[in-house]
Design a protein around this motif. Sequence first.
Motif, PDB file in Angstrom:
ATOM      1  N   LEU A   1      41.326  41.266  35.639  1.00  0.00           N
ATOM      2  CA  LEU A   1      42.478  42.164  35.545  1.00  0.00           C
ATOM      3  C   LEU A   1      42.686  42.851  36.898  1.00  0.00           C
ATOM      4  CD1 LEU A   1      41.726  43.932  32.150  1.00  0.00           C
ATOM      5  CD2 LEU A   1      43.809  42.636  32.637  1.00  0.00           C
ATOM      6  N   PRO A   2      43.856  42.810  37.493  1.00  0.00           N
ATOM      7  CA  PRO A   2      44.089  43.589  38.720  1.00  0.00           C
ATOM      8  C   PRO A   2      43.820  45.069  38.460  1.00  0.00           C
ATOM      9  CG  PRO A   2      45.857  42.010  38.377  1.00  0.00           C
ATOM     10  CD  PRO A   2      45.033  41.994  37.123  1.00  0.00           C
ATOM     11  N   SER A   3      43.263  45.748  39.474  1.00  0.00           N
ATOM     12  CA  SER A   3      42.883  47.158  39.311  1.00  0.00           C
ATOM     13  C   SER A   3      43.751  48.085  40.162  1.00  0.00           C
ATOM     14  CB  SER A   3      41.400  47.345  39.648  1.00  0.00           C
ATOM     15  OG  SER A   3      40.592  46.774  38.654  1.00  0.00           O
ATOM     16  N   ALA A   4      43.332  49.336  40.255  1.00  0.00           N
ATOM     17  CA  ALA A   4      44.174  50.415  40.776  1.00  0.00           C
ATOM     18  C   ALA A   4      44.721  50.151  42.176  1.00  0.00           C
ATOM     19  CB  ALA A   4      43.392  51.726  40.758  1.00  0.00           C
ATOM     20  N   GLU A   5      43.881  49.630  43.088  1.00  0.00           N
ATOM     21  CA  GLU A   5      44.323  49.458  44.482  1.00  0.00           C
ATOM     22  C   GLU A   5      44.770  48.023  44.791  1.00  0.00           C
ATOM     23  OE1 GLU A   5      42.829  52.906  43.740  1.00  0.00           O
ATOM     24  OE2 GLU A   5      41.201  51.452  43.955  1.00  0.00           O
ATOM     25  N   TYR A   6      44.962  47.222  43.770  1.00  0.00           N
ATOM     26  CA  TYR A   6      45.342  45.805  43.970  1.00  0.00           C
ATOM     27  C   TYR A   6      46.588  45.685  44.845  1.00  0.00           C
ATOM     28  CZ  TYR A   6      46.984  41.097  42.732  1.00  0.00           C
ATOM     29  OH  TYR A   6      47.437  39.794  42.775  1.00  0.00           O
ATOM     30  N   ALA A   7      47.616  46.462  44.551  1.00  0.00           N
ATOM     31  CA  ALA A   7      48.883  46.364  45.289  1.00  0.00           C
ATOM     32  C   ALA A   7      48.781  46.886  46.710  1.00  0.00           C
ATOM     33  CB  ALA A   7      49.981  47.116  44.539  1.00  0.00           C
ATOM     34  N   ALA A   8      47.662  47.550  47.062  1.00  0.00           N
ATOM     35  CA  ALA A   8      47.491  48.089  48.411  1.00  0.00           C
ATOM     36  C   ALA A   8      46.953  47.054  49.377  1.00  0.00           C
ATOM     37  CB  ALA A   8      46.562  49.300  48.372  1.00  0.00           C
ATOM     38  N   PHE A   9      46.736  45.828  48.906  1.00  0.00           N
ATOM     39  CA  PHE A   9      46.271  44.747  49.778  1.00  0.00           C
ATOM     40  C   PHE A   9      47.431  43.815  50.136  1.00  0.00           C
ATOM     41  CE2 PHE A   9      42.396  46.366  48.079  1.00  0.00           C
ATOM     42  CZ  PHE A   9      41.443  46.116  49.057  1.00  0.00           C
ATOM     43  N   GLU A  10      47.318  43.176  51.302  1.00  0.00           N
ATOM     44  CA  GLU A  10      48.380  42.288  51.759  1.00  0.00           C
ATOM     45  C   GLU A  10      48.656  41.195  50.729  1.00  0.00           C
ATOM     46  OE1 GLU A  10      47.381  40.729  55.555  1.00  0.00           O
ATOM     47  OE2 GLU A  10      47.392  42.680  56.564  1.00  0.00           O
TER      48      GLU A  10
ATOM     49  N   ALA B   1      38.519  37.041  53.952  1.00  0.00           N
ATOM     50  CA  ALA B   1      38.489  38.506  53.841  1.00  0.00           C
ATOM     51  C   ALA B   1      39.785  39.042  53.229  1.00  0.00           C
ATOM     52  CB  ALA B   1      38.259  39.124  55.213  1.00  0.00           C
ATOM     53  N   LEU B   2      39.636  40.030  52.348  1.00  0.00           N
ATOM     54  CA  LEU B   2      40.787  40.691  51.746  1.00  0.00           C
ATOM     55  C   LEU B   2      41.225  41.839  52.652  1.00  0.00           C
ATOM     56  CD1 LEU B   2      39.555  40.790  48.034  1.00  0.00           C
ATOM     57  CD2 LEU B   2      40.970  39.057  49.162  1.00  0.00           C
TER      58      LEU B   2
ATOM     59  N   VAL C   1      36.176  46.409  47.322  1.00  0.00           N
ATOM     60  CA  VAL C   1      36.338  45.763  48.631  1.00  0.00           C
ATOM     61  C   VAL C   1      35.932  46.745  49.724  1.00  0.00           C
ATOM     62  CG1 VAL C   1      37.900  44.560  50.186  1.00  0.00           C
ATOM     63  CG2 VAL C   1      38.254  44.402  47.702  1.00  0.00           C
ATOM     64  N   PRO C   2      34.769  46.531  50.355  1.00  0.00           N
ATOM     65  CA  PRO C   2      34.364  47.391  51.474  1.00  0.00           C
ATOM     66  C   PRO C   2      35.154  47.039  52.730  1.00  0.00           C
ATOM     67  CG  PRO C   2      32.747  45.663  51.126  1.00  0.00           C
ATOM     68  CD  PRO C   2      33.765  45.516  50.031  1.00  0.00           C
ATOM     69  N   HIS C   3      34.826  47.695  53.837  1.00  0.00           N
ATOM     70  CA  HIS C   3      35.585  47.505  55.084  1.00  0.00           C
ATOM     71  C   HIS C   3      35.514  46.066  55.592  1.00  0.00           C
ATOM     72  CE1 HIS C   3      36.281  51.750  55.106  1.00  0.00           C
ATOM     73  NE2 HIS C   3      35.007  52.068  55.263  1.00  0.00           N
ATOM     74  N   SER C   4      34.464  45.335  55.247  1.00  0.00           N
ATOM     75  CA  SER C   4      34.336  43.943  55.704  1.00  0.00           C
ATOM     76  C   SER C   4      35.368  43.027  55.068  1.00  0.00           C
ATOM     77  CB  SER C   4      32.941  43.410  55.361  1.00  0.00           C
ATOM     78  OG  SER C   4      32.773  43.317  53.946  1.00  0.00           O
ATOM     79  N   GLY C   5      35.952  43.453  53.953  1.00  0.00           N
ATOM     80  CA  GLY C   5      36.912  42.603  53.252  1.00  0.00           C
ATOM     81  C   GLY C   5      36.277  41.601  52.311  1.00  0.00           C
TER      82      GLY C   5
END
Length: 328
Positions: A189-198, A227-228, A248-252
Amino acid sequence: MIEVLSSAALATVQDLGRAGSLRWGVGTSGAMDNLALAAGNLMLGNDVNAAGVEVPVFPFKVRFDEDCAFALTGADCAAKLDDQSLMPWWSHQARAGQVLTLGLPQAGPHRGSRAVLCVAGGVDVPEVLGSRSTQLRGAFGGHEGRALKRGDRLRAAGAGTECKNGFGLVPPALALPLYKDEVLAVRVLPSAEYAAFEESSRAEFWAGEWKITAQSDRYGYRLEGEALRPIAPMEMRSHGIVPGVIQVPHSGQPIIQMRDAQPSGGYPKFGTVIEADLWRLGQAPIGSRIRFIQVDWDQAVAALDEVEAWLDKVKRVVDLHRSAPKVN
């Protein structure tokens, strides 16, 4: 009693998990493959939540100090009772003094990574916060709050009692298969910050394969793939998380929170592996690859209903076997 004869096997006592303690900062723990534990208990006439032994590293050996019925589920590990080969996903009878050996998981398209040993009556250890599961981070629950080691002795609550055995089940990996292009898949299921990724990263997440790296354990599975990338840098306060959440940490490179996950974290939440598929992840070997399938809420609920239907079928099969007259 059963005595552990192996060292450094990382085996732990687990039931279905510690519910209701997240508000105190205590994670759920519990079996990585909850279907394997539940089915093994049902085969023995145990409560479905009875504690068993989860084994992720092999070989593993235990000796039965008294007669005891047991069931082996999870990964097929070419098990032997003394010199007799045993069927996986089957119930068996051990006599006092016999040694059970679990070898390496068998290769194949449905290969698992964890075996579950259930014993008559369940492993008798004290409940802590309503569960007998081992909480490794907090060092409580299970057997002295730690992984089992050579010389440990565990009591089977139903040892010495009559328990009808000698039958088995079709494992869920065969009864409920889920693959995408011949690669093990889990639904998300997509979560809260899903739309904040490219948009391209979101597309790659669903289209690509992800490797479960060696930096994976009961706390979380660290994945390796494309990487995300967030649309803009994100800094977040710590917030509640549960097993299955994909951060998703800073590494993606994503991290899937597993049964021993801490109950809070500050990384963005990309998605959540649905509850009905967490057992699939629990059996995915280190180094293997997985794929993701996007679902909505209704599909996630339907998947959980499918799992419950499989367990209901197991109960019916076990009841039929137990009610059948003995053949002399």
